[in-house]
Design an enzyme around this catalytic site. Structure first.
Site, PDB file in Angstrom:
ATOM      1  N   GLY A   1     -45.098 -55.269 -20.907  1.00  0.00           N
ATOM      2  CA  GLY A   1     -45.691 -55.028 -19.592  1.00  0.00           C
ATOM      3  C   GLY A   1     -47.194 -55.216 -19.631  1.00  0.00           C
ATOM      4  O   GLY A   1     -47.689 -56.311 -19.903  1.00  0.00           O
TER       5      GLY A   1
ATOM      6  N   ASP B   1     -43.267 -45.808 -19.262  1.00  0.00           N
ATOM      7  CA  ASP B   1     -43.803 -44.489 -19.595  1.00  0.00           C
ATOM      8  C   ASP B   1     -43.853 -43.588 -18.365  1.00  0.00           C
ATOM      9  O   ASP B   1     -43.359 -42.457 -18.379  1.00  0.00           O
ATOM     10  CB  ASP B   1     -45.197 -44.665 -20.201  1.00  0.00           C
ATOM     11  CG  ASP B   1     -45.735 -43.420 -20.887  1.00  0.00           C
ATOM     12  OD1 ASP B   1     -44.947 -42.524 -21.237  1.00  0.00           O
ATOM     13  OD2 ASP B   1     -46.962 -43.372 -21.098  1.00  0.00           O
TER      14      ASP B   1
ATOM     15  N   SER C   1     -44.029 -53.284 -25.227  1.00  0.00           N
ATOM     16  CA  SER C   1     -45.283 -54.069 -25.208  1.00  0.00           C
ATOM     17  C   SER C   1     -45.273 -55.279 -24.274  1.00  0.00           C
ATOM     18  O   SER C   1     -46.245 -56.030 -24.251  1.00  0.00           O
ATOM     19  CB  SER C   1     -45.693 -54.521 -26.620  1.00  0.00           C
ATOM     20  OG  SER C   1     -46.199 -53.430 -27.354  1.00  0.00           O
TER      21      SER C   1
END
Length: 169
Positions: free
Chosen positions: A124, A34, A122
């Site tokens: 990390g 992100d 998902s």
């Protein structure tokens, strides 16, 4: 039929129609994939995410859903933001992880995207076991009815690359 490939590398450098962002529900950037996407894409992505928060997603993007923004300075046309679930040993959340992939492909179809790059959603900070995440991701993409011609799983390290490659074979 969708071609599925794996590459080891940086998702922000992928020349595809759409890059999938493993976003947090705020849509305002964060760590990991992100943060990298927001940094590389520049302020246009954050501005578009803020506009989404001000209009449709005042409480944030729900887990398992997906929404698109322009890609800013990335070598893609769009970023498809999806919120993956936090892994839990007490509760089976695999349908939410599968939904991230299905919803991202649905949004890609709405955009007319033919090539889409996914990270290992998902895996990390949300601690989903890599091998299980790879299985869910690949099975979901294979089963999806989509016009996307190529799904490229872009894995940051050797461990993730191996886990996804085993599933794609």
């Amino acid at each position: 039929m969708t071609t599925i490939i794996c590459v080891q590398g940086d998702i922000t450098g992928q020349h595809v129609d759409a890059i999938v962002n493993a976003a947090n529900s705020s849509l305002l950037g964060g760590g990991g994939v992100d943060g990298a996407i927001h940094r590389a894409g520049g302020p246009e992505i954050l501005a578009a995410c803020r506009a989404l928060r001000a209009s449709h997603y005042g409480k944030g993007l729900p887990t398992g859903r997906a929404v698109a923004t322009p890609a800013g300075r990335l070598p893609a046309r769009w970023v498809i933001h999806t919120v993956g679930p936090v892994y839990s040993q007490e509760e089976d959340r695999s349908e939410l992880l599968a939904s991230c992939h299905r919803e991202s492909l649905r949004v890609a179809d709405e955009l007319g995207a033919r090539t889409v790059a996914f990270p290992a959603i998902s895996t990390g900070i949300f601690r989903w076991p890599m091998e299980d995440a790879a299985r869910i991701a690949v099975e979901t993409v294979r089963a999806a009815e989509t016009n996307v011609e190529e799904v490229r799983f872009v894995l940051f390290d050797e461990r993730a690359y191996e886990a996804f490659s085993v599933q794609v074979r």
